[in-house]
Design an enzyme around this catalytic site. Sequence first.
Site, short mmCIF file in Angstrom:
data_model
loop_
_atom_site.label_atom_id
_atom_site.label_comp_id
_atom_site.label_asym_id
_atom_site.label_seq_id
_atom_site.Cartn_x
_atom_site.Cartn_y
_atom_site.Cartn_z
N GLU A 65 35.22 39.75 38.58
CA GLU A 65 34.57 40.53 39.62
C GLU A 65 33.81 41.70 39.02
O GLU A 65 34.34 42.48 38.23
CB GLU A 65 35.63 41.03 40.63
N ASP A 82 43.29 39.24 49.64
CA ASP A 82 43.93 40.41 50.25
C ASP A 82 42.87 41.33 50.85
O ASP A 82 43.20 42.33 51.50
CB ASP A 82 44.87 41.14 49.27
O1 KIV Z 1 40.48 39.60 48.14
C1 KIV Z 1 39.41 39.03 47.90
O2 KIV Z 1 38.60 38.73 48.81
C2 KIV Z 1 39.09 38.72 46.52
C3 KIV Z 1 37.71 38.21 46.21
C4 KIV Z 1 36.71 39.28 46.37
C5 KIV Z 1 37.65 37.58 44.86
O3 KIV Z 1 39.90 38.87 45.67
#
Ligand code: KIV
Length: 273
Positions: free
Chosen positions: A191, A53
């Site tokens: 994360e 997202d």
């Molecule tokens: O939305 C995204 O790009 C993510 C990654 C950073 C894991 O969730």
Amino acid sequence: MSTNTIDKPKKVTTATLRKMKAAREKIAMLTAYDYSMARLVDESGMDVILVGDSATNIMAGNLTTLPMTLDEMIYHARCVTRGVSRALVVADMPFGTYQGDATAALHNAVRLMKESGCEAVKLEGGSEVRESIEKILSAGIPVMGHLGLTPQSVNKFGGYGLRAKEDAEAEKLLRDAAMLEEIGCFSLVLEKIPAQLARRVAESVSIPVIGIGAGNGVDGQVLVVNDMLGMNKGFVPKFLRHYADLGTVINDAFTHYISDVKSVDFPSEAESY
Ligand code: KIV
């Protein structure tokens, strides 16, 4: 010497990732949001492509991931799946599509799978969203968890700082990781948490743990494609490595083109009919 230790089938599946963890082969995951980039990422031999997202930051210029809609995610994920033949494609469930009613979460996950062709979904959170994850899993949809810095909760956290520094949050994260494995998630993203904690999680669960800003003791890494290609110059968190300086390459190409147009160097006779 090849770094690949297992015989990978042509198509990467959730089972492939499980085997990779068992064989201690690291998993490479990268985001993509459109057909052209997805083709390039897939052709490189990437194991997993995440339609994050973060698309709403990278493609639409929003400051947080909260504005992303389900229809927008379906659009991006459909563009990506058209360009991918080998990597496993995972799509994020946008903010508001799974945090409430579990039946609504299942309905939204089914739409995402059916209308985009993605092969798994990713959801942020632990015990708070357990019911939704269980409901989605009950339909045979593979779910990737996401703990630590969960950007959809930025307003609760008050920013994008390191998470789980304190014991209480670290203990909850360990409990949530165990729960996500127990209910049947096939994988987990961690994360921006301390590397030692991430290593502990990866060692305590049998499902593959993919890190971003979580050190190298996990089973794989994920980055945002535009960030690692150097297309988002102002964004320089400690965990990010630039693998190219495409921002400069693209800028140089544009200024060169402007100059050629203004000087009537382009198009030449050879480039004309
Ligand atoms: O939305 C995204 O790009 C993510 C990654 C950073 C894991 O969730």
